[in-house]
Design an enzyme around this catalytic site. Structure first.
Site, PDB file in Angstrom:
ATOM      1  N   LYS A  46       0.855  -1.195   0.000  1.00  0.00           N
ATOM      2  CA  LYS A  46       0.000   0.000   0.000  1.00  0.00           C
ATOM      3  C   LYS A  46       0.890   1.244   0.000  1.00  0.00           C
ATOM      4  O   LYS A  46       1.791   1.384   0.841  1.00  0.00           O
ATOM      5  CB  LYS A  46      -0.869  -0.046   1.263  1.00  0.00           C
ATOM      6  CG  LYS A  46      -2.175   0.673   1.151  1.00  0.00           C
ATOM      7  CD  LYS A  46      -2.985   0.380   2.402  1.00  0.00           C
ATOM      8  CE  LYS A  46      -4.267   1.111   2.457  1.00  0.00           C
ATOM      9  NZ  LYS A  46      -4.871   1.041   3.785  1.00  0.00           N
TER      10      LYS A  46
HETATM   11  C1  E4P Z   1      -8.207   1.356   4.135  1.00  0.00           C
HETATM   12  O1  E4P Z   1      -7.494   0.973   3.254  1.00  0.00           O
HETATM   13  C2  E4P Z   1      -8.126   2.719   4.699  1.00  0.00           C
HETATM   14  O2  E4P Z   1      -6.872   2.947   5.246  1.00  0.00           O
HETATM   15  C3  E4P Z   1      -9.220   2.908   5.721  1.00  0.00           C
HETATM   16  O3  E4P Z   1     -10.443   2.481   5.141  1.00  0.00           O
HETATM   17  C4  E4P Z   1      -9.327   4.333   6.219  1.00  0.00           C
HETATM   18  O4  E4P Z   1     -10.487   4.453   6.988  1.00  0.00           O
HETATM   19  P1  E4P Z   1     -10.757   5.723   7.950  1.00  0.00           P
HETATM   20  O5  E4P Z   1     -10.953   6.920   7.095  1.00  0.00           O
HETATM   21  O6  E4P Z   1     -12.013   5.348   8.687  1.00  0.00           O
HETATM   22  O7  E4P Z   1      -9.564   5.847   8.831  1.00  0.00           O
END
Ligand code: E4P
Length: 216
Positions: free
Chosen positions: A83
């Protein structure tokens, strides 16, 4: 639509995975912090629980640092998906890692132009953050609709991974807008099955069944 679970909590991942509907996992530095565990150790355990891609996020901001961290994360298991942040350095790392056969998830996407760049960089997934856009009173679903149109216009294979999902409605709307994947917190996955009429229906059937005196 594929379902990923958005957590680094292995107990919750095991529970959701046991239903048989789980296609992958996403983590981020905040979720690792919340787990209270070592990133390598917990990510390795997650990769052993779930067959599908497990996103593990780099924290370096420069290309060389990202590539170094990606090499470490990539060694954890075959199903690691690297990622990367949606920055120029992240896109450069995405292009290099994808060319090298790695799965990549370009994260923190908030505009259609950012998504276009990630697709051009060959990202396996790009993650539009629906909830965080909603927090700013911007319709996150419009972004998914725009991305769907752009990706289809040019036959990009990059998958739209709806992220920052906060509600069951987000899941439905992301599915209607054509997202390929939704990464969903465990509590929201569990809430998807709930409907008061289902509970009421079961209650009524069981009451009538009891009156028959039968067993199956
Ligand atoms: C997933 O890949 C993201 O990092 C996550 O959904 C972020 O979510 P949030 O905005 O609730 O922190």
């Amino acid at each position: 639509m594929k379902f990923f679970v958005d957590t680094a909590d292995v107990d919750e991942i095991r529970e959701i995975n046991s239903i048989g509907l789980l296609d992958g996992v996403t983590t981020n530095p905040s979720l690792i912090m919340k787990s209270g565990r070592d990133i390598i150790e917990v990510t390795k355990e997650i990769c052993s629980i779930v067959d599908g891609p497990v996103s593990a996020e780099v924290t370096a901001l420069d290309y060389d640092g990202m590539m170094k961290e990606a090499a470490t994360l990539g060694k954890i298991a075959d199903n690691i998906c690297i990622k990367l942040p949606l920055t120029m350095e992240g896109l450069k790392a995405c292009k290099a890692l994808t060319s090298d056969g790695h799965q990549t998830n370009v994260t923190l996407c908030f505009s259609a132009n950012q998504a276009l760049l990630a697709a051009k960089a060959g990202a396996t997934y790009v993650s539009p953050f629906i909830g965080r856009l909603d927090d700013m009173a911007i319709d996150g679903m419009e972004l998914i609709e725009d991305m769907r149109l752009i990706f289809d216009n040019y036959d990009f294979e990059t998958q739209i991974l709806a992220a920052s999902i906060r509600t069951v409605n987000h899941v439905k709307e992301a599915a209607l807008a054509g997202a390929d994947v939704a990464t969903i917190p465990p509590s929201t996955i569990k809430a998807l099955v709930k409907h008061p009429l289902t509970d009421k229906g079961i209650e009524g059937f069981l009451a009538d069944w009891a009156k028959t005196g039968q067993t199956i």
